[in-house]
Design a protein around this motif. Structure first.
Motif, PDB file in Angstrom:
ATOM      1  N   PRO A 228       0.815  -1.229   0.000  1.00 22.68           N
ATOM      2  CA  PRO A 228       0.000   0.000   0.000  1.00 22.68           C
ATOM      3  C   PRO A 228       0.844   1.272   0.000  1.00 22.68           C
ATOM      4  O   PRO A 228       0.446   2.274  -0.608  1.00 22.68           O
ATOM      5  CB  PRO A 228      -0.825  -0.097   1.294  1.00 22.68           C
ATOM      6  N   LEU A 237      -4.872   7.598  -5.972  1.00 20.83           N
ATOM      7  CA  LEU A 237      -5.921   6.573  -5.858  1.00 20.83           C
ATOM      8  C   LEU A 237      -7.221   7.089  -6.481  1.00 20.83           C
ATOM      9  O   LEU A 237      -7.665   8.183  -6.165  1.00 20.83           O
ATOM     10  CB  LEU A 237      -6.169   6.202  -4.387  1.00 20.83           C
ATOM     11  N   PRO A 238      -7.806   6.281  -7.368  1.00 23.20           N
ATOM     12  CA  PRO A 238      -9.017   6.740  -8.052  1.00 23.20           C
ATOM     13  C   PRO A 238     -10.230   6.711  -7.095  1.00 23.20           C
ATOM     14  O   PRO A 238     -10.224   6.030  -6.103  1.00 23.20           O
ATOM     15  CB  PRO A 238      -9.198   5.750  -9.194  1.00 23.20           C
TER      16      PRO A 238
ATOM     17  N   ARG B  91      -0.828  -4.976  14.370  1.00 22.80           N
ATOM     18  CA  ARG B  91      -0.215  -4.779  13.058  1.00 22.80           C
ATOM     19  C   ARG B  91       0.044  -3.322  12.758  1.00 22.80           C
ATOM     20  O   ARG B  91       1.049  -2.968  12.158  1.00 22.80           O
ATOM     21  CB  ARG B  91      -1.164  -5.314  11.976  1.00 22.80           C
ATOM     22  N   ASP B  95       3.544  -1.601  11.781  1.00 21.09           N
ATOM     23  CA  ASP B  95       3.637  -0.831  10.534  1.00 21.09           C
ATOM     24  C   ASP B  95       4.069   0.608  10.788  1.00 21.09           C
ATOM     25  O   ASP B  95       4.944   1.138  10.099  1.00 21.09           O
ATOM     26  CB  ASP B  95       2.286  -0.798   9.817  1.00 21.09           C
ATOM     27  N   GLY B 217      -9.181   9.234  -2.630  1.00 17.65           N
ATOM     28  CA  GLY B 217      -9.832   8.255  -3.492  1.00 17.65           C
ATOM     29  C   GLY B 217     -11.254   7.978  -3.028  1.00 17.65           C
ATOM     30  O   GLY B 217     -11.740   8.580  -2.067  1.00 17.65           O
ATOM     31  N   THR B 218     -11.905   7.053  -3.726  1.00 15.77           N
ATOM     32  CA  THR B 218     -13.312   6.780  -3.417  1.00 15.77           C
ATOM     33  C   THR B 218     -13.484   5.451  -2.693  1.00 15.77           C
ATOM     34  O   THR B 218     -14.592   5.098  -2.298  1.00 15.77           O
ATOM     35  CB  THR B 218     -14.132   6.691  -4.726  1.00 15.77           C
ATOM     36  N   ARG B 219     -12.406   4.716  -2.542  1.00 11.09           N
ATOM     37  CA  ARG B 219     -12.523   3.378  -1.965  1.00 11.09           C
ATOM     38  C   ARG B 219     -12.461   3.417  -0.443  1.00 11.09           C
ATOM     39  O   ARG B 219     -11.739   4.223   0.126  1.00 11.09           O
ATOM     40  CB  ARG B 219     -11.375   2.513  -2.487  1.00 11.09           C
ATOM     41  N   ILE B 220     -13.193   2.506   0.183  1.00 10.90           N
ATOM     42  CA  ILE B 220     -13.109   2.372   1.633  1.00 10.90           C
ATOM     43  C   ILE B 220     -12.031   1.333   1.924  1.00 10.90           C
ATOM     44  O   ILE B 220     -12.184   0.172   1.553  1.00 10.90           O
ATOM     45  CB  ILE B 220     -14.447   1.905   2.232  1.00 10.90           C
ATOM     46  N   LEU B 221     -10.953   1.772   2.553  1.00 10.87           N
ATOM     47  CA  LEU B 221      -9.847   0.851   2.847  1.00 10.87           C
ATOM     48  C   LEU B 221      -9.866   0.476   4.322  1.00 10.87           C
ATOM     49  O   LEU B 221     -10.303   1.254   5.169  1.00 10.87           O
ATOM     50  CB  LEU B 221      -8.516   1.516   2.509  1.00 10.87           C
ATOM     51  N   ARG B 222      -9.375  -0.713   4.638  1.00 15.87           N
ATOM     52  CA  ARG B 222      -9.175  -1.061   6.036  1.00 15.87           C
ATOM     53  C   ARG B 222      -8.093  -0.138   6.596  1.00 15.87           C
ATOM     54  O   ARG B 222      -7.203   0.324   5.864  1.00 15.87           O
ATOM     55  CB  ARG B 222      -8.705  -2.513   6.152  1.00 15.87           C
ATOM     56  N   GLU B 224      -5.526  -0.708   8.288  1.00 16.99           N
ATOM     57  CA  GLU B 224      -4.154  -1.195   8.123  1.00 16.99           C
ATOM     58  C   GLU B 224      -3.664  -1.078   6.678  1.00 16.99           C
ATOM     59  O   GLU B 224      -2.463  -1.117   6.428  1.00 16.99           O
ATOM     60  CB  GLU B 224      -3.981  -2.615   8.660  1.00 16.99           C
ATOM     61  N   THR B 225      -4.577  -0.956   5.731  1.00 14.01           N
ATOM     62  CA  THR B 225      -4.192  -0.683   4.344  1.00 14.01           C
ATOM     63  C   THR B 225      -4.052   0.827   4.147  1.00 14.01           C
ATOM     64  O   THR B 225      -3.150   1.303   3.454  1.00 14.01           O
ATOM     65  CB  THR B 225      -5.259  -1.211   3.355  1.00 14.01           C
ATOM     66  N   PRO B 228      -0.394   2.776   5.576  1.00 13.77           N
ATOM     67  CA  PRO B 228       0.779   2.877   4.683  1.00 13.77           C
ATOM     68  C   PRO B 228       0.476   3.601   3.370  1.00 13.77           C
ATOM     69  O   PRO B 228       1.335   4.313   2.854  1.00 13.77           O
ATOM     70  CB  PRO B 228       1.191   1.426   4.427  1.00 13.77           C
ATOM     71  N   ALA B 229      -0.752   3.429   2.850  1.00  8.59           N
ATOM     72  CA  ALA B 229      -1.090   4.106   1.589  1.00  8.59           C
ATOM     73  C   ALA B 229      -1.089   5.619   1.786  1.00  8.59           C
ATOM     74  O   ALA B 229      -0.579   6.370   0.948  1.00  8.59           O
ATOM     75  CB  ALA B 229      -2.443   3.626   1.083  1.00  8.59           C
TER      76      ALA B 229
END
Lengths: 238, 238
Positions: A228, A237-238, B91, B95, B217-222, B224-225, B228-229
């Motif tokens: 990531p 990120l889109p 985690r 990280d 962005g438009t995405r829902i990330l966890r 822990e993702t 780092p992103a």
């Protein structure tokens, strides 16, 4: 599960779909929905929208699905990933799918333990299951295409060029290289090595197929942290 | 463990240090070192360099440590993190430490399950252990400073300004905001909410204390993702 991801075999007729056991449990236990309530849903490889609970009978839940919009745009990045340890693999697939990566090759490398290729995690069904979890997380519907390349050299020499297609090819590799570029538009192909890194032979072969080495800080990160972080660094990120 | 991290209580005299049980096992089982062999090592909050195996007697290993260079530069980013689920917390701490984050506050939020504050994972020793794992991974020696803020409002109103200090304050939040800035120099303070996000009240209070909302962005990330992103996106990794 931020999205009920409906699979073709769940389709009844018209706008009606039957939830599977895991979705039923989620709808009952987590969302605590009743008939008439709705939640986010999408159709595998199709549109996203809403599912309205149509009926709950015995252990079966049927929903009325209404499509609203296309899924989020994919990330224009191909991932060439040295096969990680089985425990990491699961998480990496969920992460890759949730980040929007749509093309993944799991490849062998000198430092990949041979036993990793014999793990039950590599069964197609289990790999697919992890990718689906990533889609449900990110409210996406487009299933990534995943390939296994248990032999490094034949894949790189015979298939990599076609698979990677046009666009920049990058290798994050320690050493005296240019810093990783940022905010690329894509398409990009990113190669991530095993714990301990690619061997000099592997780097050379990848370089011979258009990969450029880049420095990504001085810290050694676990693959699941690096993926990531690299994606966030390389692309918008889109 | 990419670095044997030597703690003050392991110091014998002069350049000699005694390995602890976990380090002994790593040196024997993973690195398979014999007397005279060497590996990377560092002193907690001190320099990094090499440890040469001086003697292996019974179950005790002593090493000769030679400092070579300072640890890698820290990441100039403060992390305000809504207390995550216990499993994720471990985690995330590994990280965060491996990414070079040196100042972390775990804070309450409306959507943080109350039970998370009662988990045994929150014992200081266990938190420290995860941070140390992150340092060993990234070959760093500087232990991050970690604080718990089990009450959101008092921390934000009374302590946040002093803790965060100068520099931009950012909140990744869905909605119609400017895109997240990139490649910042720091210092930065990044706030990451719980699953389900900060409440409007929390966002407002943070905004009142200098935090600006940004779209990532438009995405829902966890979480822990996302961590780092976000870090990869915001900063150049040192």
């Amino acid at each position: 599960m931020n999205l009920l991801l409906l699979h073709p075999e769940q389709h009844l007729e018209g706008p009606f779909w039957r939830l599977d056991a895991r979705q039923c449990e989620h709808v009952r236990q987590v969302l605590k929905l009743s008939e008439g309530d709705q939640c986010r849903a999408g159709v595998l490889d199709g549109e996203i929208g809403f599912a309205r609970l149509d009926s709950i009978k015995n252990n079966e839940i049927t929903v009325f699905f209404k499509a609203v919009s296309p899924p989020p745009p994919p990330l224009d990045l191909n991932l060439l990933l040295a096969l990680p340890r089985p425990k990491m693999l699961k998480r990496l697939l969920v992460d890759a799918a949730s980040l929007g990566i749509k093309r993944i090759v799991l490849i062998n490398s000198w430092k990949v333990d041979k036993s990793y290729w014999r793990t039950p995690n590599l069964k197609a069904g289990l790999l697919r299951e992890k990718l689906l979890l990533g889609l449900e997380q990110a409210m996406d519907t487009r299933l990534p295409e995943l390939r296994l390349a248990p032999r490094f050299r034949p894949f790189v020499e015979d298939e990599l060029d076609t698979w990677a297609g046009p666009g920049e090819r990058l290798l994050a590799h320690p050493g005296d290289h240019a810093d990783l570029p940022h905010q690329q538009e894509g398409p990009l192909t990113l190669a991530i090595g095993p714990e301990g890194g690619w061997t000099p032979f592997e780097v050379e072969l990848l370089a011979g197929h258009g990969f450029h080495c880049h420095r990504f800080g001085t810290r050694i990160l676990r693959v699941e942290t690096a993926l990531p972080a690299l994606v966030g660094s390389l692309m918008r990120l889109p």
